[in-house]
Design an enzyme around this catalytic site. Structure first.
Site, PDB file in Angstrom:
ATOM      1  N   LYS A  96     -51.403 -16.179 -73.070  1.00 54.13           N
ATOM      2  CA  LYS A  96     -50.835 -14.585 -73.145  1.00 54.13           C
ATOM      3  C   LYS A  96     -50.340 -14.236 -71.924  1.00 54.13           C
ATOM      4  O   LYS A  96     -49.545 -13.227 -71.451  1.00 54.13           O
ATOM      5  CB  LYS A  96     -52.273 -13.634 -73.107  1.00 54.13           C
ATOM      6  CG  LYS A  96     -53.081 -13.655 -74.095  1.00 54.13           C
ATOM      7  CD  LYS A  96     -54.354 -12.974 -73.875  1.00 54.13           C
ATOM      8  CE  LYS A  96     -55.478 -13.042 -73.117  1.00 54.13           C
ATOM      9  NZ  LYS A  96     -55.617 -13.813 -73.863  1.00 54.13           N
ATOM     10  N   ARG A 117     -57.825 -23.962 -61.280  1.00 51.48           N
ATOM     11  CA  ARG A 117     -58.984 -23.117 -61.694  1.00 51.48           C
ATOM     12  C   ARG A 117     -60.604 -23.090 -61.866  1.00 51.48           C
ATOM     13  O   ARG A 117     -60.791 -23.908 -62.762  1.00 51.48           O
ATOM     14  CB  ARG A 117     -58.632 -22.011 -62.583  1.00 51.48           C
ATOM     15  CG  ARG A 117     -57.717 -20.670 -61.797  1.00 51.48           C
ATOM     16  CD  ARG A 117     -57.415 -19.769 -62.774  1.00 51.48           C
ATOM     17  NE  ARG A 117     -58.451 -18.957 -63.925  1.00 51.48           N
ATOM     18  CZ  ARG A 117     -57.943 -18.553 -64.601  1.00 51.48           C
ATOM     19  NH1 ARG A 117     -56.550 -17.912 -65.034  1.00 51.48           N
ATOM     20  NH2 ARG A 117     -58.598 -18.389 -65.384  1.00 51.48           N
ATOM     21  N   ARG A 159     -55.202 -27.291 -67.915  1.00 51.47           N
ATOM     22  CA  ARG A 159     -54.019 -27.089 -66.636  1.00 51.47           C
ATOM     23  C   ARG A 159     -54.214 -26.952 -65.209  1.00 51.47           C
ATOM     24  O   ARG A 159     -55.777 -27.374 -64.295  1.00 51.47           O
ATOM     25  CB  ARG A 159     -54.277 -25.206 -66.981  1.00 51.47           C
ATOM     26  CG  ARG A 159     -53.617 -24.145 -65.867  1.00 51.47           C
ATOM     27  CD  ARG A 159     -53.863 -23.365 -67.291  1.00 51.47           C
ATOM     28  NE  ARG A 159     -55.154 -22.183 -66.954  1.00 51.47           N
ATOM     29  CZ  ARG A 159     -55.217 -20.795 -67.004  1.00 51.47           C
ATOM     30  NH1 ARG A 159     -54.667 -20.445 -67.833  1.00 51.47           N
ATOM     31  NH2 ARG A 159     -56.001 -20.443 -66.660  1.00 51.47           N
ATOM     32  N   ARG A 212     -61.428  -6.459 -72.853  1.00 53.19           N
ATOM     33  CA  ARG A 212     -61.656  -7.179 -73.729  1.00 53.19           C
ATOM     34  C   ARG A 212     -63.221  -6.848 -74.330  1.00 53.19           C
ATOM     35  O   ARG A 212     -63.840  -7.879 -74.766  1.00 53.19           O
ATOM     36  CB  ARG A 212     -62.398  -7.636 -72.284  1.00 53.19           C
ATOM     37  CG  ARG A 212     -61.338  -8.983 -72.160  1.00 53.19           C
ATOM     38  CD  ARG A 212     -61.280  -9.944 -70.952  1.00 53.19           C
ATOM     39  NE  ARG A 212     -61.233 -11.115 -70.291  1.00 53.19           N
ATOM     40  CZ  ARG A 212     -60.798 -12.118 -69.977  1.00 53.19           C
ATOM     41  NH1 ARG A 212     -59.570 -11.127 -70.058  1.00 53.19           N
ATOM     42  NH2 ARG A 212     -60.921 -13.487 -69.920  1.00 53.19           N
ATOM     43  N   ARG A 259     -66.322 -19.250 -72.086  1.00 57.31           N
ATOM     44  CA  ARG A 259     -65.582 -18.543 -71.857  1.00 57.31           C
ATOM     45  C   ARG A 259     -64.988 -17.769 -73.308  1.00 57.31           C
ATOM     46  O   ARG A 259     -64.512 -15.938 -73.360  1.00 57.31           O
ATOM     47  CB  ARG A 259     -63.964 -18.507 -70.892  1.00 57.31           C
ATOM     48  CG  ARG A 259     -64.620 -18.260 -69.169  1.00 57.31           C
ATOM     49  CD  ARG A 259     -63.758 -19.101 -68.963  1.00 57.31           C
ATOM     50  NE  ARG A 259     -61.907 -18.207 -69.081  1.00 57.31           N
ATOM     51  CZ  ARG A 259     -60.502 -18.653 -68.381  1.00 57.31           C
ATOM     52  NH1 ARG A 259     -60.451 -19.765 -68.177  1.00 57.31           N
ATOM     53  NH2 ARG A 259     -60.184 -18.265 -68.313  1.00 57.31           N
TER      54      ARG A 259
HETATM   55  P1  AMP Z   1     -58.453 -14.343 -67.075  1.00 51.47           P
HETATM   56  O1  AMP Z   1     -57.908 -14.399 -65.821  1.00 51.47           O
HETATM   57  O2  AMP Z   1     -57.456 -13.138 -67.988  1.00 51.47           O
HETATM   58  O3  AMP Z   1     -58.778 -15.473 -68.256  1.00 51.47           O
HETATM   59  O4  AMP Z   1     -60.263 -13.655 -66.631  1.00 51.47           O
HETATM   60  C1  AMP Z   1     -60.670 -14.201 -65.060  1.00 51.47           C
HETATM   61  C2  AMP Z   1     -62.154 -14.176 -65.660  1.00 51.47           C
HETATM   62  O5  AMP Z   1     -61.750 -13.557 -64.842  1.00 51.47           O
HETATM   63  C3  AMP Z   1     -62.949 -13.513 -67.421  1.00 51.47           C
HETATM   64  O6  AMP Z   1     -63.009 -14.569 -67.491  1.00 51.47           O
HETATM   65  C4  AMP Z   1     -63.840 -12.853 -66.665  1.00 51.47           C
HETATM   66  O7  AMP Z   1     -64.533 -13.180 -65.466  1.00 51.47           O
HETATM   67  C5  AMP Z   1     -62.731 -12.081 -65.584  1.00 51.47           C
HETATM   68  N1  AMP Z   1     -62.338 -10.391 -66.096  1.00 51.47           N
HETATM   69  C6  AMP Z   1     -60.469 -10.728 -66.625  1.00 51.47           C
HETATM   70  N2  AMP Z   1     -60.497  -9.960 -67.109  1.00 51.47           N
HETATM   71  C7  AMP Z   1     -61.563  -9.225 -67.630  1.00 51.47           C
HETATM   72  C8  AMP Z   1     -61.649  -7.792 -67.961  1.00 51.47           C
HETATM   73  N3  AMP Z   1     -61.098  -7.081 -68.725  1.00 51.47           N
HETATM   74  N4  AMP Z   1     -62.869  -7.446 -68.402  1.00 51.47           N
HETATM   75  C9  AMP Z   1     -64.046  -8.583 -67.725  1.00 51.47           C
HETATM   76  N5  AMP Z   1     -63.456  -9.259 -66.907  1.00 51.47           N
HETATM   77  C10 AMP Z   1     -62.568  -9.724 -66.960  1.00 51.47           C
END
Ligand code: AMP
Length: 224
Positions: A13, A160, A127, A88, A171
């Site tokens: 994404k 990361r 990654r 989410r 996740r």
């Molecule tokens: P991402 O980079 O989108 O995979 O997000 C990394 C981490 O940020 C996730 O595993 C969550 O801990 C937090 N996170 C990102 N977006 C959200 C969201 N919309 N709601 C809650 N936690 C989020």
């Protein structure tokens, strides 16, 4: 036009959001990026969010919803938003509907990035990022010339913290339990478009652009 990218972590994404938002002059709102910036900046929100992110859990809704509303209010009234990683869960989806309603707007299209969990694990755990210039690599699909070193600036690459295999599995479980239900929510609203996210990035890009260039029924009625 307001667009949501929905799908498990590792579906690609973020990569698509970067190119599409630049090409189409949309405001890219990535909650993952906004939260990582808050953590790095040591803000109160960042300090609260950090412990959830490290464990692969969702950050509490009130923190994320505020961050998104704040970011969107800076976008201006005529902005088109591309939301990546938000909403989410159902509460966030409803909060987004409210925020957009306040701006006289709505969610127009939701792209669901469909990918198997095995493929998502492979993509995330391989990654690597340059902490200095931000360049992205993948040990299988886009390896650097010299292992562990950035081709562009020569600095060491890192992972990361939440891309470690155990956190990735967590996740994905959180996605299955809390986010996947949104597919149904947006399907019922008639705005869902499923994309095969296992294809090559160029094909995914083309397929998204094709949908965005196809006028909706409402636009066709408006023109008549
Ligand atoms: P991402 O980079 O989108 O995979 O997000 C990394 C981490 O940020 C996730 O595993 C969550 O801990 C937090 N996170 C990102 N977006 C959200 C969201 N919309 N709601 C809650 N936690 C989020």
């Amino acid at each position: 036009m307001n667009v949501v990218f929905l799908g498990p972590p590792g579906a690609g994404k973020g990569t698509q959001a970067e190119t599409i938002s630049k090409k189409r002059n949309m405001e890219h709102v990535s909650t993952g990026d906004l939260l990582r910036e808050a953590v790095q900046g040591g803000t109160a929100t960042g300090m609260k969010a950090k412990k959830y992110m490290e464990k692969g859990l969702l950050v509490p809704d009130e923190l994320v919803v505020d961050i998104v509303a704040d970011r969107m209010s800076k976008g201006g009234h005529d902005s088109s938003f591309l939301l990546d990683g938000f909403p989410r869960n159902l509460a966030q989806a409803k909060a987004l509907d409210q925020t957009l309603k306040g701006l006289g707007n709505k969610v127009d299209v939701v792209f669901y990035f469909a990918i198997s969990e095995d493929m998502a694990v492979k993509r995330l755990t391989g990654r690597w990022l340059c902490s200095s210039c931000g360049a992205n690599y993948h040990e299988l699909y886009m390896p650097p010339e010299k292992a562990g070193i950035c081709d562009k600036c020569g600095k060491p690459l890192g992972q990361r913290p939440d891309d470690k295999v155990e956190t990735v599995k967590k996740r994905l479980k959180v996605y299955r339990e809390q986010t996947a239900g949104l597919i149904d929510y947006y399907e019922r609203k008639g705005v869902l478009k499923t994309i095969d996210a296992e294809q090559r990035a160029e094909l995914i890009h083309e397929s998204i652009c094709k949908t965005l260039d196809t006028p909706s029924k409402e636009e066709i009625y408006d023109r008549v």
